[in-house]
Design a protein around this motif. Structure first.
Motif, PDB file in Angstrom:
ATOM      1  N   ASN A 103       0.814  -1.135   0.070  1.00  0.00           N
ATOM      2  CA  ASN A 103       0.079  -0.006   0.205  1.00  0.00           C
ATOM      3  C   ASN A 103       0.811   1.327   0.095  1.00  0.00           C
ATOM      4  N   ALA A 104       2.209   1.035  -0.007  1.00  0.00           N
ATOM      5  CA  ALA A 104       3.057   2.080  -0.031  1.00  0.00           C
ATOM      6  C   ALA A 104       2.869   3.016  -1.443  1.00  0.00           C
ATOM      7  N   PRO A 105       2.756   4.482  -1.354  1.00  0.00           N
ATOM      8  CA  PRO A 105       2.761   5.091  -2.498  1.00  0.00           C
ATOM      9  C   PRO A 105       3.709   4.728  -3.796  1.00  0.00           C
ATOM     10  N   GLY A 106       3.045   4.366  -5.083  1.00  0.00           N
ATOM     11  CA  GLY A 106       3.922   3.922  -6.076  1.00  0.00           C
ATOM     12  C   GLY A 106       4.138   2.526  -6.142  1.00  0.00           C
ATOM     13  N   ALA A 107       4.085   1.751  -4.965  1.00  0.00           N
ATOM     14  CA  ALA A 107       4.627   0.290  -4.714  1.00  0.00           C
ATOM     15  C   ALA A 107       3.776  -0.324  -5.900  1.00  0.00           C
ATOM     16  N   THR A 108       4.731  -1.425  -6.277  1.00  0.00           N
ATOM     17  CA  THR A 108       4.034  -2.532  -7.124  1.00  0.00           C
ATOM     18  C   THR A 108       4.162  -3.800  -6.423  1.00  0.00           C
ATOM     19  N   ALA A 109       3.147  -4.715  -7.018  1.00  0.00           N
ATOM     20  CA  ALA A 109       3.377  -6.071  -6.443  1.00  0.00           C
ATOM     21  C   ALA A 109       4.731  -6.699  -6.155  1.00  0.00           C
ATOM     22  N   GLN A 110       5.336  -6.470  -7.100  1.00  0.00           N
ATOM     23  CA  GLN A 110       6.988  -7.108  -7.016  1.00  0.00           C
ATOM     24  C   GLN A 110       7.730  -6.381  -6.176  1.00  0.00           C
ATOM     25  N   GLN A 111       7.520  -5.082  -6.040  1.00  0.00           N
ATOM     26  CA  GLN A 111       8.572  -4.392  -4.856  1.00  0.00           C
ATOM     27  C   GLN A 111       7.779  -4.825  -3.648  1.00  0.00           C
ATOM     28  N   ALA A 112       6.469  -4.997  -3.389  1.00  0.00           N
ATOM     29  CA  ALA A 112       6.210  -5.330  -2.091  1.00  0.00           C
ATOM     30  C   ALA A 112       6.715  -6.818  -1.576  1.00  0.00           C
ATOM     31  N   GLN A 113       6.525  -7.865  -2.664  1.00  0.00           N
ATOM     32  CA  GLN A 113       7.347  -9.081  -2.428  1.00  0.00           C
ATOM     33  C   GLN A 113       8.782  -9.021  -2.256  1.00  0.00           C
ATOM     34  N   GLU A 114       9.458  -8.007  -2.817  1.00  0.00           N
ATOM     35  CA  GLU A 114      10.873  -7.977  -2.813  1.00  0.00           C
ATOM     36  C   GLU A 114      11.244  -7.352  -1.489  1.00  0.00           C
ATOM     37  N   GLY A 115      10.306  -6.650  -0.919  1.00  0.00           N
ATOM     38  CA  GLY A 115      10.500  -6.156   0.477  1.00  0.00           C
ATOM     39  C   GLY A 115      10.323  -7.073   1.515  1.00  0.00           C
ATOM     40  N   ALA A 116       9.286  -7.841   1.262  1.00  0.00           N
ATOM     41  CA  ALA A 116       8.993  -9.192   2.144  1.00  0.00           C
ATOM     42  C   ALA A 116      10.279  -9.999   2.051  1.00  0.00           C
ATOM     43  N   LEU A 117      10.991 -10.169   1.026  1.00  0.00           N
ATOM     44  CA  LEU A 117      12.046 -11.113   0.908  1.00  0.00           C
ATOM     45  C   LEU A 117      13.105 -10.598   1.667  1.00  0.00           C
ATOM     46  N   ALA A 118      13.413  -9.152   1.456  1.00  0.00           N
ATOM     47  CA  ALA A 118      14.534  -8.486   2.305  1.00  0.00           C
ATOM     48  C   ALA A 118      14.268  -8.621   3.887  1.00  0.00           C
ATOM     49  N   ALA A 119      12.983  -8.774   4.296  1.00  0.00           N
ATOM     50  CA  ALA A 119      12.658  -8.871   5.780  1.00  0.00           C
ATOM     51  C   ALA A 119      12.827 -10.460   6.163  1.00  0.00           C
ATOM     52  N   ALA A 120      12.465 -11.247   5.051  1.00  0.00           N
ATOM     53  CA  ALA A 120      12.904 -12.673   5.325  1.00  0.00           C
ATOM     54  C   ALA A 120      14.384 -13.046   5.590  1.00  0.00           C
ATOM     55  N   LYS A 121      15.217 -12.403   4.674  1.00  0.00           N
ATOM     56  CA  LYS A 121      16.414 -12.490   4.946  1.00  0.00           C
ATOM     57  C   LYS A 121      16.929 -12.266   6.211  1.00  0.00           C
ATOM     58  N   ASP A 122      16.379 -10.850   6.788  1.00  0.00           N
ATOM     59  CA  ASP A 122      16.926 -10.211   7.949  1.00  0.00           C
ATOM     60  C   ASP A 122      16.425 -11.345   9.054  1.00  0.00           C
ATOM     61  N   ARG A 123      15.510 -11.838   8.950  1.00  0.00           N
ATOM     62  CA  ARG A 123      14.890 -12.847   9.887  1.00  0.00           C
ATOM     63  C   ARG A 123      15.645 -14.074   9.906  1.00  0.00           C
ATOM     64  N   ILE A 124      16.111 -14.473   8.852  1.00  0.00           N
ATOM     65  CA  ILE A 124      17.002 -15.847   8.671  1.00  0.00           C
ATOM     66  C   ILE A 124      18.294 -15.794   9.162  1.00  0.00           C
ATOM     67  N   PHE A 125      18.854 -14.551   9.249  1.00  0.00           N
ATOM     68  CA  PHE A 125      20.433 -14.242   9.397  1.00  0.00           C
ATOM     69  C   PHE A 125      20.517 -13.525  10.771  1.00  0.00           C
ATOM     70  N   SER A 126      19.463 -13.531  11.386  1.00  0.00           N
ATOM     71  CA  SER A 126      19.321 -12.698  12.749  1.00  0.00           C
ATOM     72  C   SER A 126      19.967 -13.443  13.855  1.00  0.00           C
ATOM     73  N   GLY A 127      20.112 -14.904  13.394  1.00  0.00           N
ATOM     74  CA  GLY A 127      20.840 -15.591  14.597  1.00  0.00           C
ATOM     75  C   GLY A 127      19.919 -15.813  15.602  1.00  0.00           C
ATOM     76  N   LYS A 128      18.356 -15.396  15.776  1.00  0.00           N
ATOM     77  CA  LYS A 128      17.455 -15.827  16.667  1.00  0.00           C
ATOM     78  C   LYS A 128      16.539 -16.788  16.382  1.00  0.00           C
ATOM     79  N   ILE A 129      16.744 -17.435  15.312  1.00  0.00           N
ATOM     80  CA  ILE A 129      15.811 -18.685  14.952  1.00  0.00           C
ATOM     81  C   ILE A 129      16.344 -19.987  15.391  1.00  0.00           C
TER      82      ILE A 129
END
Length: 488
Positions: free
Chosen positions: A334-360
């Motif tokens: 829902n961010a201004p001007g965001a596309t579906a692909q950009q939203a999924q890429e943002g989710a992927l970046a958050a997934a990488k942060d979660r995976i490599f956080s060392g907290k899992i």
């Protein structure tokens, strides 16, 4: 050289079968460690196994006397009657994901370009089933039981393909047994009351396996088979994005588990023609599919499964859907001007942060996901509990049948391992392993193992029947003797 290839491939095949057997054993153990009525389900499975082991082959050999066509026709009529009676008696108002499928199917049936298609652009696999259902809505109208009626027909298609595959690998009696078990499967019957994609993509999976295991010596026809399989797998991937699992399984089998046949010029010509046609059609149709989606949705669909990976590594939710990750995705979308692909890429970046956080705690997370994916089969009961009484009995029936199927499939794997089998039957355990590995990386849910049930039932035929004469050369008669044969 051929002897070395055969020995190495035979060893890899046995390792793969051992891994598949360990996975099924783990599924039973994880199921046994759950709370609730799982112990009763295991007792029911133990009671079912002697009946399946002794009684089912006797029944099927009796039906074998009808001949293939009459036996198939009788089984199909029984399948349509059983599954049809269930959907007539148990009518569930679509909600959640099932309401989403139904709503989009109606919209696609009436709108050339979808209004408000961002959700589908984020999750483009929804289009595969919704457009299929939408085609029938345009043709027949949005009847109350349209989707459920299609589920019944798709169930009969899947049962028929199981009949053909079982007959191809183990003989007519095995094909009859596989179809009978499919008819008897409680969870499959219950799912038919819902508006969901599982019946469609499971039928497509079995159709692809059927095409890929046709015994054909002429390379031109192999090209046609490969092209047809590529088209089916593209449709399969459009409904559920796991087409790569089947292709990887095919390549592993052909080049690692039974590679020595490629030393033959004739076999190499046939198989390279089939594989080239399959991969060409699958790759080329991918861009056409994406263009078709963009035209119907009015925007480019996403090609990145970022959100699914993000959810899959959420330890608090056990890798299942959760409100936190859903809100993140839609805030990005829902961010201004965001596309579906950009939203999924943002989710992927958050997934990488979660995976490599060392907290899992990765191993406990994978254990929980494996339990949710393979540990039980009663998820379907929760979707119909608003209209069905005795839900505990239905859950018991689903789990009891499922655990019996797991044990029977495990016995089939043992027989394949002992017989040093390296024919295309190995595509079945490869699919089990491949789909399970894929699910460990993404969002998990109990219904996602739906397409494994026919695979398990087919594997179980290896425990009940000896191979048909034409396929017997794929089994070793003496311990330690490597297999020979045409590989199909």
């Amino acid at each position: 050289m051929e002897k070395g290839l055969t020995g190495g491939a035979a060893l890899l095949s046995r390792v793969m079968l051992a891994l598949a057997l360990a996975l099924l054993a783990g599924a039973v153990l994880l199921g046994a460690n759950q709370s609730g009525d799982t112990g009763k389900a295991l007792i029911l499975a133990a009671a079912l196994l002697p009946v399946l082991w002794k009684g089912l082959p006797l029944l099927c050999r009796g039906m074998e006397k009808l001949g293939a066509v009459r036996a198939w026709l009788l089984l199909t009529l029984v399948c349509l009657a059983v599954k049809g009676a269930w959907v007539l008696l148990v009518r569930v108002t679509p909600s959640g994901d099932y309401a989403t499928f139904w709503g989009y199917a109606n919209a696609l049936a009436s709108q050339p370009v979808l209004e408000g298609g961002r959700y589908m652009a984020l999750f483009p696999h929804i289009f595969g089933y919704s457009s299929f259902l939408g085609w029938f809505i345009r043709l027949l109208g949005p009847g109350e039981l349209l989707a459920q009626g299609l589920n019944v027909l798709l169930s009969a298609c899947s049962g028929s393909l199981m009949f053909l595959l079982g007959r191809r690998w183990w003989g007519l009696a095995a094909g009859i047994a596989a179809y009978l078990l499919w008819i008897a499967c409680p969870s499959q019957t219950i799912y038919n009351s819902l508006v969901l994609s599982e019946p469609l993509y499971t039928a497509l999976l079995l159709a692809a396996l059927f095409l890929l295991t046709v015994e054909e010596q002429r390379w031109r026809r192999c090209v046609l088979l490969g092209a047809a399989a590529g088209g089916v797998l593209r449709w399969f991937n459009g409904v559920r994005p796991i087409g790569a699992v089947v292709i990887i399984a095919l390549l592993i089998w052909r080049f690692l588990l039974k590679p020595e046949e490629l030393l033959s010029r004739q076999a190499r010509r046939r198989w390279l023609a089939l594989l080239a046609a399959l991969l060409a059609v699958y790759a080329l149709s991918g861009s056409l599919w994406q263009a078709h989606l963009a035209r119907r949705l009015g925007e480019e669909p996403s090609t990145t499964p970022g959100y699914s990976i993000l959810v899959g590594f959420n330890e608090r939710s056990g890798g299942a859907w959760n409100q936190e990750d859903s809100q993140l995705l839609f805030s990005l979308s829902n961010a201004p001007g965001a596309t579906a692909q950009q939203a999924q890429e943002g989710a992927l970046a958050a997934a990488k942060d979660r995976i490599f956080s060392g907290k899992i705690a990765l191993l406990p997370l994978l254990r929980d996901k494996l339990r949710a994916f393979l540990g039980y089969d009663h998820t379907c009961v929760g979707y119909v509990n608003s209209v069905v009484r005795h839900t505990k009995l239905f859950a018991l029936a689903c789990n009891g049948f499922y655990y019996a199927a797991l044990v029977l499939a495990g016995a089939g794997l043992v027989r394949l391992w002992r017989g040093r089998v390296r024919s295309a039957i190995l595509l079945l355990p490869l699919y089990v392993l491949g789909l399970t590995c894929a699910q460990m990386l993404v969002e998990v849910a109990g219904r996602y193992h739906y397409s494994l049930i026919p695979v398990l039932l087919l594997l179980g035929q290896g425990a009940l029947f000896t191979p048909r004469p034409a396929a017997a050369k794929n089994f070793s008669k003496k311990p330690g003797k490597p297999l020979t044969g045409n590989g199909f």
